[in-house]
Design an enzyme around this catalytic site. Structure first.
Site, short mmCIF file in Angstrom:
data_model
loop_
_atom_site.label_atom_id
_atom_site.label_comp_id
_atom_site.label_asym_id
_atom_site.label_seq_id
_atom_site.Cartn_x
_atom_site.Cartn_y
_atom_site.Cartn_z
N ARG A 1 -23.36 10.74 -2.73
CA ARG A 1 -23.09 9.33 -3.08
C ARG A 1 -22.29 9.16 -4.37
O ARG A 1 -22.32 8.13 -5.02
CB ARG A 1 -24.38 8.52 -3.19
N LYS B 1 -7.85 4.59 -6.87
CA LYS B 1 -7.80 4.54 -5.40
C LYS B 1 -7.88 5.97 -4.89
O LYS B 1 -7.04 6.81 -5.26
CB LYS B 1 -6.49 3.92 -4.93
N GLU C 1 8.51 5.59 -8.82
CA GLU C 1 7.36 4.75 -9.22
C GLU C 1 7.48 4.34 -10.70
O GLU C 1 7.09 3.23 -11.08
CB GLU C 1 6.03 5.49 -8.99
N GLU D 1 -7.65 -5.03 -6.46
CA GLU D 1 -6.49 -5.60 -5.79
C GLU D 1 -6.81 -6.89 -5.05
O GLU D 1 -6.60 -7.00 -3.84
CB GLU D 1 -5.86 -4.57 -4.85
N ASN E 1 2.85 -2.95 -5.35
CA ASN E 1 3.35 -2.62 -4.01
C ASN E 1 4.82 -2.99 -3.82
O ASN E 1 5.33 -2.92 -2.70
CB ASN E 1 2.52 -3.34 -2.94
N HIS F 1 6.95 -1.11 -1.32
CA HIS F 1 6.04 -0.37 -0.44
C HIS F 1 5.91 -0.97 0.95
O HIS F 1 5.56 -0.24 1.88
CB HIS F 1 4.67 -0.24 -1.10
N HIS G 1 6.60 1.97 3.20
CA HIS G 1 5.61 2.51 4.15
C HIS G 1 6.15 2.48 5.57
O HIS G 1 5.90 3.40 6.36
CB HIS G 1 4.30 1.71 4.09
N HIS H 1 7.40 10.24 -0.48
CA HIS H 1 6.92 8.86 -0.69
C HIS H 1 7.87 8.10 -1.63
O HIS H 1 8.27 6.97 -1.34
CB HIS H 1 5.50 8.91 -1.27
N1 NAD Z 1 -4.17 6.73 -5.23
C1 NAD Z 1 -3.08 6.06 -5.48
O1 NAD Z 1 -3.10 5.02 -6.16
C2 NAD Z 1 -1.78 6.57 -4.97
C3 NAD Z 1 -0.58 6.02 -5.44
C4 NAD Z 1 0.62 6.57 -4.99
C5 NAD Z 1 0.60 7.64 -4.11
N2 NAD Z 1 -0.58 8.15 -3.66
C6 NAD Z 1 -0.63 9.28 -2.74
O2 NAD Z 1 -0.04 10.40 -3.40
C7 NAD Z 1 0.46 11.30 -2.44
C8 NAD Z 1 1.83 11.78 -2.88
O3 NAD Z 1 1.69 12.45 -4.10
P1 NAD Z 1 2.74 13.56 -4.57
O4 NAD Z 1 4.09 13.03 -4.43
O5 NAD Z 1 2.29 14.06 -5.89
O6 NAD Z 1 2.60 14.65 -3.41
P2 NAD Z 1 1.88 16.08 -3.36
O7 NAD Z 1 0.53 16.08 -3.93
O8 NAD Z 1 2.04 16.55 -1.95
O9 NAD Z 1 2.80 16.96 -4.30
C9 NAD Z 1 4.14 17.17 -3.95
C10 NAD Z 1 4.48 18.66 -3.90
O10 NAD Z 1 4.61 19.13 -5.23
C11 NAD Z 1 3.80 20.30 -5.42
N3 NAD Z 1 3.42 20.28 -6.83
C12 NAD Z 1 2.54 19.46 -7.46
N4 NAD Z 1 2.58 19.69 -8.77
C13 NAD Z 1 3.50 20.67 -8.99
C14 NAD Z 1 4.02 21.31 -10.14
N5 NAD Z 1 3.63 20.98 -11.38
N6 NAD Z 1 4.97 22.27 -9.98
C15 NAD Z 1 5.43 22.60 -8.74
N7 NAD Z 1 4.99 22.01 -7.61
C16 NAD Z 1 4.03 21.06 -7.75
C17 NAD Z 1 2.69 20.17 -4.43
O11 NAD Z 1 2.15 21.44 -4.10
C18 NAD Z 1 3.42 19.54 -3.23
O12 NAD Z 1 4.05 20.53 -2.48
C19 NAD Z 1 0.47 10.56 -1.11
O13 NAD Z 1 -0.58 11.05 -0.32
C20 NAD Z 1 0.21 9.11 -1.51
O14 NAD Z 1 -0.49 8.39 -0.52
C21 NAD Z 1 -1.76 7.63 -4.08
ZN ZN Z 2 3.71 4.44 -4.19
#
Ligand code: NAD
Ligand code: ZN
Length: 368
Positions: free
Chosen positions: A127, A149, A191, A243, A251, A254, A258, A271
């Site tokens: 939990r 989130k 972003e 939100e 957003n 987005h 999306h 993304h």
């Molecule tokens: N929770 C939220 O508020 C929120 C907001 C925006 C996006 N997201 C989510 O985030 C995700 C996208 O995140 P992302 O773009 O970081 O993708 P990701 O976590 O897949 O990372 C991108 C790539 O970079 C690599 N990587 C990470 N750090 C590294 C580093 N320092 N050096 C070399 N490689 C590295 C990872 O292994 C991966 O291959 C999506 O799932 C999206 O839905 C969440």
């Molecule tokens: Zn985003």
């Protein structure tokens, strides 16, 4: 080096930002010891992906172990497909096998995928157990690690199984961004630029002036950009954690972004790339509605192109894009909700944009 306090009443927490692991962990240790007395003997599950494991697991594990924490690590394949219930089940098994209890910790070491997945495990295991974020991608440092989130995907929709769950603290090492690919770095820039467009013109102007040095990933400049960006996002989250209103401005880009991700099967664009094109389409909508000038639209195009982001919409069918926009979980009843820029540093929510205007903006965004 710098820290930002995310103000959320009894769930408030700090973001520590440094350019090396030693200073980062020293500062975190002082904070966590003051908060929870003793860390010695506690158990921790670090969740990371294969890429980040090879690069940064050693210094992170060593630091936690030197605090007397018993650390075990689970490594998942990199990429969005790891944000699944199947992967979550494997991680619950790992947590049970390591005898994690309600006082144990979970640490997310990686990009947004790992932050969302590990946060989801932390929010549901027994939990909810304490959680530390160590975001290593630019996107995770400026966006996904702030605001609580957490989620996994369902095969038919992204991020639909999740909750709001705040970490104990967030540890960011800007030097870790050196190893990101150019594409992943640009994805995070989308972003970061978005934060300037929706909330702070001075930041947008600063980003324009420093674009070349930021692209060269100069540590102190990157730290300044991330710091400002974290302040902007945390100020919005503080005012609307769940939100119900203001937070929706995050957003911008987005609704269309999306739809581009979904219509292209999630593999073609990162993304941030999809959000960049989404911001262009939505800025065209704002121009068509007379909310912004053509000059401001050009300014948005220029800064995104300067960060090596795509600014021309790919050849995706308009009807397919519209279908996905109408699916967007932000929509209320049948109307498509858009966040549109209304002036530099300002954006507002619009609930009744005509479909004709959306189609015209999609076509305009296909012209070079
Ligand atoms: N929770 C939220 O508020 C929120 C907001 C925006 C996006 N997201 C989510 O985030 C995700 C996208 O995140 P992302 O773009 O970081 O993708 P990701 O976590 O897949 O990372 C991108 C790539 O970079 C690599 N990587 C990470 N750090 C590294 C580093 N320092 N050096 C070399 N490689 C590295 C990872 O292994 C991966 O291959 C999506 O799932 C999206 O839905 C969440
Ligand atoms: Zn985003």
């Amino acid at each position: 080096m710098i820290s930002v306090w995310v103000e959320l009443n009894d769930k408030s927490y700090p973001i520590f930002l440094h350019d090396n692991w030693n200073n980062l962990f020293q500062e975190a240790l002082v904070y966590l010891c003051r908060k929870s007395c003793s860390l010695r003997g506690k158990k921790m599950l670090i969740i990371t992906d294969e890429n980040v494991y090879d690069l940064y697991h050693n210094p992170v594990k060593q630091a936690f172990s030197s605090w007397g924490i018993e650390v075990v690590t689970s490594v998942v394949p990199p990429g969005e497909s790891s944000k699944s219930l199947q992967q979550a089940e494997k991680l619950y098994t790992a947590a049970l096998q390591a005898n994690l209890d309600r006082h144990s910790l979970i640490t997310a070491l990686g990009g947004g995928v790992i932050g969302d997945l590990a946060g989801f495990i932390a929010s549901t295991y027994m939990r909810g157990i304490p959680f530390i974020q160590i975001p290593t991608s630019l996107l995770a440092q400026v966006d996904s690690s702030i605001g609580g989130k957490v989620a996994v995907n369902h095969p038919s929709a992204k991020n639909v199984i999740g909750s709001f769950y705040q970490p104990e603290c967030v540890l960011m090492n800007v030097a870790a961004l050196k190893t990101l690919t150019g594409r992943e770095f640009s994805s995070g820039m989308a972003e970061l630029i978005k934060h300037g467009i929706i909330r702070n013109e001075a930041f947008l102007t600063w980003l324009e002036a420093n674009q070349a040095a930021l692209a060269a990933r100069e540590n102190s400049l990157l730290a300044q950009a991330i710091h400002r960006s974290c302040e902007i996002k945390s100020e919005i989250v503080k005012r609307d954690e769940r939100e119900t209103g203001l937070r929706a401005v995050l957003n911008f880009g987005h609704t269309v972004g999306h739809a581009i991700e979904a219509a292209s099967g999630y593999e073609t664009f990162t993304h941030g790339e999809a959000v960049s094109m989404g911001m262009i389409v939505e800025a065209h909508i704002a121009r068509l509605l007379g909310l912004i000038s053509p000059e401001y639209l050009s300014r948005i195009l220029k800064i995104l192109a300067g960060a090596d982001l795509p600014i021309v919409l790919p050849d995706l069918d308009n009807r397919l894009l519209l279908k996905w926009m109408q699916h967007d979980k932000k929509n209320v009843q049948d109307r498509v909700v858009f966040v549109l820029p209304t002036a530099p540093g300002k954006a507002e929510i619009f609930r009744d944009v005509q479909i004709d205007v959306v189609l015209e903006a999609l076509d305009a965004a296909r012209q070079e």
